[in-house]
Every structure is written in C-alpha cells, then in structure tokens.
Design a protein around this motif. Structure first.
Motif, PDB file in Angstrom:
ATOM      1  N   GLU A 304       0.985  -1.199  -0.146  1.00  0.00           N
ATOM      2  CA  GLU A 304      -0.018  -0.092  -0.175  1.00  0.00           C
ATOM      3  C   GLU A 304       0.901   1.063  -0.196  1.00  0.00           C
ATOM      4  O   GLU A 304       1.718   1.326   0.447  1.00  0.00           O
ATOM      5  N   HIS A 305       0.542   2.314  -0.904  1.00  0.00           N
ATOM      6  CA  HIS A 305       1.079   3.411  -0.922  1.00  0.00           C
ATOM      7  C   HIS A 305       0.220   4.634  -1.045  1.00  0.00           C
ATOM      8  O   HIS A 305      -0.631   4.847  -1.865  1.00  0.00           O
ATOM      9  N   ARG A 306       0.081   5.565  -0.051  1.00  0.00           N
ATOM     10  CA  ARG A 306      -0.417   6.564  -0.088  1.00  0.00           C
ATOM     11  C   ARG A 306      -1.990   6.490  -0.320  1.00  0.00           C
ATOM     12  O   ARG A 306      -2.327   7.320  -1.313  1.00  0.00           O
ATOM     13  N   GLY A 307      -2.533   5.548  -0.135  1.00  0.00           N
ATOM     14  CA  GLY A 307      -4.079   5.068  -0.114  1.00  0.00           C
ATOM     15  C   GLY A 307      -4.237   4.293  -1.520  1.00  0.00           C
ATOM     16  O   GLY A 307      -5.302   3.954  -1.752  1.00  0.00           O
ATOM     17  N   TYR A 308      -3.119   3.940  -2.062  1.00  0.00           N
ATOM     18  CA  TYR A 308      -3.171   3.058  -3.343  1.00  0.00           C
ATOM     19  C   TYR A 308      -2.923   1.779  -3.046  1.00  0.00           C
ATOM     20  O   TYR A 308      -1.899   1.521  -2.326  1.00  0.00           O
ATOM     21  N   ASN A 309      -3.535   0.842  -3.539  1.00  0.00           N
ATOM     22  CA  ASN A 309      -3.097  -0.716  -3.465  1.00  0.00           C
ATOM     23  C   ASN A 309      -2.389  -1.223  -4.615  1.00  0.00           C
ATOM     24  O   ASN A 309      -3.089  -1.147  -5.612  1.00  0.00           O
ATOM     25  N   LEU A 310      -1.327  -1.561  -4.380  1.00  0.00           N
ATOM     26  CA  LEU A 310      -0.123  -1.912  -5.514  1.00  0.00           C
ATOM     27  C   LEU A 310       0.065  -3.562  -5.360  1.00  0.00           C
ATOM     28  O   LEU A 310       0.073  -4.253  -4.630  1.00  0.00           O
ATOM     29  N   TYR A 311      -0.250  -4.050  -6.666  1.00  0.00           N
ATOM     30  CA  TYR A 311      -0.087  -5.484  -7.016  1.00  0.00           C
ATOM     31  C   TYR A 311       0.696  -5.932  -7.960  1.00  0.00           C
ATOM     32  O   TYR A 311       0.763  -5.145  -9.033  1.00  0.00           O
ATOM     33  N   ASN A 312       1.710  -6.725  -7.854  1.00  0.00           N
ATOM     34  CA  ASN A 312       2.560  -7.217  -8.922  1.00  0.00           C
ATOM     35  C   ASN A 312       2.787  -8.692  -9.006  1.00  0.00           C
ATOM     36  O   ASN A 312       2.585  -9.424  -7.929  1.00  0.00           O
ATOM     37  N   PHE A 313       2.959  -8.879 -10.078  1.00  0.00           N
ATOM     38  CA  PHE A 313       3.131 -10.451 -10.487  1.00  0.00           C
ATOM     39  C   PHE A 313       4.653 -10.685  -9.836  1.00  0.00           C
ATOM     40  O   PHE A 313       4.756 -11.992  -9.548  1.00  0.00           O
ATOM     41  N   HIS A 314       5.525 -10.091  -9.997  1.00  0.00           N
ATOM     42  CA  HIS A 314       6.874 -10.130  -9.590  1.00  0.00           C
ATOM     43  C   HIS A 314       7.209  -9.290  -8.173  1.00  0.00           C
ATOM     44  O   HIS A 314       6.170  -8.472  -7.944  1.00  0.00           O
TER      45      HIS A 314
END
Length: 853
Positions: A304-314
């Motif tokens: 999570e960064h500043r209210g955003y949910n980040l998702y990554n395959f790697h």
C-alpha cells in the motif's frame, strides 16, 4: 535537357488524357454516367456546404474539382483485367505475388498474360475507381435524407425534389436537388422538470453556458450539445454512469404550433427502475496492477502506498511513486469523470509503462453501495529502447544533406521513473564554396545530447504533494555538444540546461532554471567567403577610404594593419564621415558598411550565455469540441544576471571589444546580457466543416545591454523561410536590403510577422491553401539608421508575400509545398515596391513539414 524532359512529360500527359478521356467507355448500355450533384434553392440556401454529406450517391472526386482522374484511370485499364485486379487486391500484401497473379489470369481465361506483372496497368487500376452511374431510386432516398436534415435544423416544411438532366447520346446525367426550405420554426418556451433536488440545484448553478436559446431557430444539434453538457456536469459531481442508456435525460418538444415550439427538459429515473433517487458515488479502493498476467497471479505481491493498493506479479523493483504519481484519483473523493480521463492521460504520458486498462465499477451485488472500485492495469515498457532515424534536409547554407540519427533510452535508472536518453545526430551534405567546388559531401554537422528526465520536480527537498498531480510536473537535465564545418561558419556549441514544466489545464509552463551555452566560432576568417554580399560592401568602403586617406592603403597592402583593424578604423572615423561623399561613395553606402560590421561581429562573436527563461503556452487546439480555437505562446528570457553577480563579486578579467567598449571575459570569452520577449498568437476560424481561416501574429524584441553591445547570433531574429514570410528564403528579408534580390544574411533585434492562410480540400488527401504573409526585422540601435525601427515608417518596410500551397495529409504528418511571390518588396525605393519584378513562372518554393502555424 530540362526542356526536352518537360516536353516528354507534357506529351505523355496529353496522350494519357486523349486515350482516357471517355469516362463512359466501360459503362454498360442503358446506364448513365453521373457527372455531378447540383443544388438549386428556391429562396435562401442555409447549410449549402453540408448537403453533399447527406447524398449517398456521389460522383468520384475530381482533381481541383474539374478533372475526373479516378474515372479516367479506371477507363484506361482494359475491361478484361477488371475482375483479375479486383480479386488480386482482396489479398494481403504478403500474398500478392506473380504466382497469385498468374493463377488469376488462368482463372479468367487470360493465359496469354501469364508471367507478365502488368505493374503499370495495375498501378493505373489502383489509382482509379469505377465511375458512378445514375440511380434514380437512390436519388429519391437522398432527397428524403436532405429533408430530414433540414427538419432537424428547424425547417419542418422543407421540400427537396430531384430532377434529372439526361444526355442519352453521351450516356451522361446530372442530378439537381431543388431545395425549398420555407419558414423555420422557433423555440419560444423552455421548461425543466428535474425530480432530484441535488441535480436541480446543480442545474441552476450551471446555467451560464446553456445551449438552448429562446426565440432562435430550432435545431436538434443544440439539444444534443445541451444534453452532452449536462451529462458532463453531473458526471463530474459524483453521478457515475448518469444517462448511460439515454433514458434519464429527455427533451420533449411541443409542436402544437409548428412555427412556435415549446420544449421541456425532464431529468428523472426511468419508471421501471427500482431505485428512484440518483446516487452520488465516491471512489473506494483504487487497485493498481503492475505487470498483470491473469486473475490468479495478479496479487502475488502486494503493498500500500498513500491510499493506493499496488499488486505485482513479481517483486516490486521500483519505488511505489513511479506507479502512483500519475494517478489523480483518491479514495473517498467524489467521483468525477474528468479526474478519470486526466489520470488516463497522465499514465499514457509516462515513458515507463503503458496503460492496459482503467476501469471504474459499481458494486453490482449491492446497488445501494456508493463506493466505486477502480482497477488500473499497467504493463512495464522494456528497460532499453533504440530508435534510428533518417532525414533529408536543406538550409540557407546547405545545398543538400542527409541526417541519420540515433536515440538510446534507458528507463528507471534510479528506480524512480527517471529515464536517461542519449541522442546522436550527424549531418553530411554538400555546399558550393570557392574552396570545395563540385565536391560531394564537403560539409558536416555532429551533435550529441544526453538528457535525464524526471517524472517530478527535482529539488533539494521532497516534492511529493508540492504540486497537484494533475499539473503533470516534470523536470529534466541535459548536456549537449555540437559542431559543424562548412555549414555557414564552423562552430562548437556546448550547452547545459535544467528545466521544470507543469501543465494546469490547457496552460503549459516551462521554466529554465539553468541554461548555459558556450558558442565558439572556429572559422571566423571565412566570414566574407560565405557572406559574399557583405564582402562587396566591405571592399567598397575600403576603396573609398583609400581614396580619402591613401596612406592606409600602403599600410594595409604591406600587412602592417589587418583587415579587422582597418574595419574598426573606418567604422569610427568621424572625419571620413563628415567629408562624404568620396568618389560617389555616400552616407547611405557608409551606413550599409556599418550594418555589415555590426552584423559580422554579432555572428562571429564567441560568447557565453547564461539565462533564466519562462515559456507559457495556452492551447485550445487540442480540444476537439472547441470552435475557433486560440493558441497563445510567450517566452521571456533574461541573460547574464547570474554572471553579472559573480563578476561584481570576484571580478572577471577585462578586455577591449571591437567597438572600443570594455567588457568582462571568463577564459577569454565575454558573457552576454540581454532581455528577450516573444509573443505568438494564433487563431483558427472554422468557415465550414471543410475550410478554415488560420491567422497568426508574432512579435519579438531582444535588447542587449551591459557586457556586450551585440546580440548573440543564436538569439537574434531573422525573416523569411517556410514558416515565416514565405516569399523570402530564411535570413534574406530586411527592412532596407543592400540591393533588391540580394542573397544576404540579415539578423536583428526586433521582429513583427503577420500571417493569414485560407485552407481548403482539393482531392482526397490533398489539401490547398491561399496565404498572405507580412513582416520584417528591425534594429533598436540608433547607429543602424537604415534598419532602425520607427513607428512612422515600419509599415512601409514590411515585406508582403502571397501565394498558393499544397498540403499532403499523410495521417501522421503533413507534407507541405508553398509557392510564394513578393507582393511588397522593401528592397526597392518607396513608391516602387508593390508588384515589382514578379515572375509568375519563378515563385519562391518553400517545403515544410506540418502546417506553418
């Protein structure tokens, strides 16, 4: 040889027209070639330029509106090949080959042509089109479409009746659509019924740009514009998917009195909708998927960064802000359609990844849920990009040149979205000089630039949140080196720039915090070999001075004084000036000499330029729905302020300049001080759906002061060229040239240019233009009396050119060729400047890419 070649082309063209001029050659018996659609109006003729779009049966387009080239080309091809070529071109480019062509020849019984490529016949076939034949039923349908068109524009009683002018012997026909529009209907009453109080309040707050105007002609298009305006307003105030199916905003027209209409705007939920109230939505979760593969693997890694949910395959290799800096959406903020579009545009502007999709969705399981889920799917771009380019070029000094280029881009060098690029460009070409006659590729230019781009402002402190994301703040640091030989004067140019950009709305700002340039001329002694007209003026002055003071001729010829020393001596000899004329050498001749010396020392001066600059651009042309858009660009540049501060603090070395002035130098090179301001204003007026009037006004002023009396050549103004006053080549225009038609090089401190261009379609991708240009350059220095700007005389000194242009619209780029003539030439004496020495067969040719303004 040229005349013989022209005659051959002329004979070929005539023979082609003679053999192909029968446009009915391949039309079956009983059918009629449709020559044209004409329009006759009983009374007024509104919207006459739009009618052709509503007629379904139209003849093939004609070159210049006269020559049926497509019909001629079609008839030039023997009929037996029509089916062969028609089938041949249904295949892809990869499949088209001689084997396929031979099989088609066999299929259609043309075995005698097997093995023959018929390339010229195929080329003509591709350039042609089957002539259109008259279809009276289709014409009746088109008449009905025209009545519908006028009905929607408020002419409810309009009648359109086609008549046919048939020449059976010639097998040709014309269709004339007889139009009677009668009296238009007017809108005299307009009411609103809005069931939701919040929407009603929003509507009341946004009445200033209402598209529905009472007591004017009824027009369906105004209601469409009003619908689109209101939908946008409501979508920008939380009403997600408002009127998505066109059943929440409806206009009802009362036509009881068909000449005085009443309209009602109704905004309400459909009767069959279970939810009767409009819901204001807010952004909920904002999910960003990096290097998305599939649904199962998209959440392998999460943060999570500043209210955003980040998702990554790697695993995440880059800083989180690389992905979030371009996102202006925020959780718990009210939904606004413009925010979604702005985020989409900012992501597309990034060099580091591409946008696969951006979706905003309601919770379909709970219709009462007012939170929206946003999914942004990104795809990282490759670490490295290599681009190669190749161009041909021509300039005042370069007769012909080829310019290969290379660009290498490295992404995310510091894992924060920073991109490093290397640009290398070389130019080799041919110039005709006294030293290199008949030598091919005897000139070259080489430039190298390295540039580091940041997707944010680079400052000594954290800038996240300092500037709104929607302003798209960026910064860049660049270093450059270029050098040239035999293209004008040989030179070396070293530069370093650090700039900041931001774009609030349609306003673009660029601030150059650091801009250093060091310009070194390496071939100063070649000045008079390149600028031969200046050399003639210099020699005339030397001869006159030797007649006045013969003593200096002996010193000069014996090498005891140099040419530069003699120029300075003549330049400042008041005794020589007071005794003019000398042997027919008069004061005007001496003024020309002073201008040459001033110009020469401006061009050959080695100089250090340190400046601060701010550029501002307001651009409405990017808005597709903007009618008559404006484009305004300005730049102010202040040079030498920092150098002056350092000079006064530590004290640079001093030396005497050419004109007897004392100046500060750093490493033997003086620094320049000047103020320059440019203003470029453009307006495009849509005269019809296919024609435009483009206008431009440019004004520039540059004032040197302090350390150097002359303005650096690179910062001076010039007149002429493909984007300027097109009847003159670049650098050739001056308010008082030495003689008419001199190929001199003129630069100065002030510039005014006015341009007008009428643009119209010709044929297919070919467009035309009629243009008028006016302008010139002036000095602000009273020593240069012939070129000094004066309010009482500058209009008489404006060069005016006019001509015709052809534009080839190649979709991604517009190639332009202009033919210009000098209408008012300030090279001639006052009173003899209009239409002097115009040669219709020898226009000034200007080639350019894209529109000149």
């Amino acid at each position: 040889m040229k005349k013989t070649f022209s005659k051959i082309l002329f004979l070929i063209g005539i023979s082609f027209l003679i053999t192909a001029c029968d446009v009915t050659k391949k039309i079956p018996a009983g059918e009629l070639y449709l020559k044209s659609n004409d329009y006759e109006f009983v009374d007024e003729s509104p919207f006459s330029d739009e009618l052709e779009d509503y007629v379904s049966q139209k003849p093939n387009k004609r070159l210049f509106g006269l020559l049926p080239m497509k019909d001629w080309a079609y008839n030039r091809v023997p009929a037996k090949y029509d089916s062969v070529f028609m089938d041949y071109y249904t295949y892809s480019n990869l499949d088209r080959n001689q084997k396929l062509l031979d099989s088609l020849f066999m299929h259609y019984g043309l075995e005698e042509n097997v093995g023959d490529s018929k390339w010229l016949t195929r080329l003509i076939y591709r350039a042609g089109a089957k002539p259109i034949t008259l279809d009276t039923v289709n014409s009746q349908k088109s008449a009905h479409e025209l009545e519908e068109f006028y009905f929607e524009r408020g002419y409810f009683d309009a009648q359109v009746n086609p008549t046919f002018d048939v020449d059976s012997a010639a097998q040709k026909a014309r269709v004339t659509y007889n139009v009677e529009v009668k009296e238009p209907s007017k809108l005299v009453d307009y009411n609103q019924v809005i069931t939701d109080t919040k929407l009603e309040s929003l509507y009341a707050q946004n009445m200033e740009d209402n598209k529905i105007i009472l007591n004017e002609r009824f027009d369906v298009r105004n209601f469409e514009k009003e619908r689109d305006r209101l939908v946008k307003i409501f979508k920008n105030n939380g009403y997600f998917q408002f009127n998505e199916f066109g059943n929440e905003l409806i206009f009802k027209i009362d036509s009881t009195n068909d000449k005085q209409l009443a309209a009602t705007l109704k905004i309400a939920k459909p009767e069959n909708d279970t939810i009767k109230d409009f819901t204001q939505y807010y952004f909920g979760d904002i999910n960003v998927y990096v290097d998305y593969k599939d649904e199962e693997s998209k959440k392998n890694f999460e943060r999570e960064h500043r209210g955003y949910n980040l998702y990554n395959f790697h695993e995440f290799r880059l800083k989180p802000r690389v992905y979030t800096d371009a996102i202006t959406l925020k959780s718990n903020d009210m939904y606004r359609f413009d925010d979604v579009m702005r985020t989409r545009q900012l992501i597309l502007d990034r060099e580091n990844f591409s946008l696969t999709s951006l979706k905003v969705e309601r919770n379909l399981d709970n219709p009462l849920d007012s939170l929206l889920t946003t999914s942004i799917i990104l795809r990282p771009k490759p670490k490295y990009d290599l681009e190669l380019s190749f161009e041909g070029m021509y300039s005042q000094f370069l007769s012909f040149g080829i310019s290969p280029g290379l660009r290498l881009l490295t992404r995310n060098v510091f894992k924060g979205g920073e991109n490093l690029e290397f640009n290398l460009r070389g130019t080799v070409g041919t110039v005709n000089t006294s030293e290199a006659q008949n030598e091919l590729f005897n000139a070259y230019e080489l430039s190298f630039e390295t540039k580091l781009n940041f997707p944010r402002w680079v400052l000594p402190f954290n800038t996240e949140g300092l500037v709104p994301k929607e302003w798209n703040p960026k910064s860049a640091i660049s270093l450059g080196l270029s050098g040239q030989k035999n293209i004008g004067l040989g030179s070396r140019n070293y530069s370093s720039v650090m700039d900041y950009t931001w774009t609030p709305g349609m306003n673009n700002h660029n601030f150059e915090l650091i801009n250093f340039q060091y310009i070194k001329n390496t071939e100063k002694d070649k000045y008079y070999k390149i600028f031969t007209v200046d050399n003639e003026i210099k020699n005339q002055a030397f001869d006159a001075y030797f007649n006045f003071k013969p003593f200096y001729q002996a010193l000069y010829e014996n090498g005891e004084i140099t040419a530069n020393e003699l120029e300075l001596l003549i330049y400042g000899d008041e005794d020589f000036v007071s005794n003019l004329p000398v042997n027919n050498y008069n004061f005007d001749d001496f003024t020309d000499f002073r201008n040459v010396i001033f110009r020469k020392n401006s061009i050959i001066q080695d100089v250090l330029i340190q400046s601060f600059a701010h550029s501002y651009t307001y651009n409405e042309t990017t808005k597709q729905d903007k009618k008559h858009p404006w484009f305004i660009s300005s730049k102010i540049e202040v040079a030498g302020a920092l150098m002056r501060l350092i000079d006064e603090t530590i004290g640079f070395n001093q030396e005497e300049g050419f004109f007897g002035d004392t100046r500060s130098v750093l490493g033997g090179v003086p620094y320049s001080e000047f103020v320059r301001f440019d203003l470029d204003v453009r307006k495009t007026i849509d005269l019809s759906s296919k024609t435009q009037l483009a206008l431009r006004s440019f004004t520039g002023v540059a004032i040197p002061y302090g350390n150097l009396e002359v303005l650096p050549f690179s910062k001076s103004y010039f007149g002429g060229g493909s984007n300027d006053v097109r009847a003159w080549q670049a650098y050739e225009l001056s308010p008082s040239p030495l003689r008419p038609n001199d190929d001199g090089t003129y630069i100065d401190q002030m510039k005014i240019t006015l341009n007008a261009e009428y643009r119209f379609p010709i044929y297919g991708m070919i467009n035309g233009a009629f243009f008028v240009d006016a302008g010139n350059i002036w000095s602000l220095n009273s020593d240069n009396q012939k070129t000094q700007f004066r309010f009482d005389s500058f209009l008489k000194q404006m060069g005016v050119g006019s001509g015709l242009g052809v534009r080839f619209d190649l979709t991604f780029v517009v190639a332009r060729l202009d033919f210009a003539y000098k209408i008012h030439d300030p090279a001639y004496p006052d009173g003899d400047r209009w239409f002097n020495n115009i040669k219709l067969l020898r226009p000034q040719l200007q080639f350019g890419i894209n529109y000149p303004f």
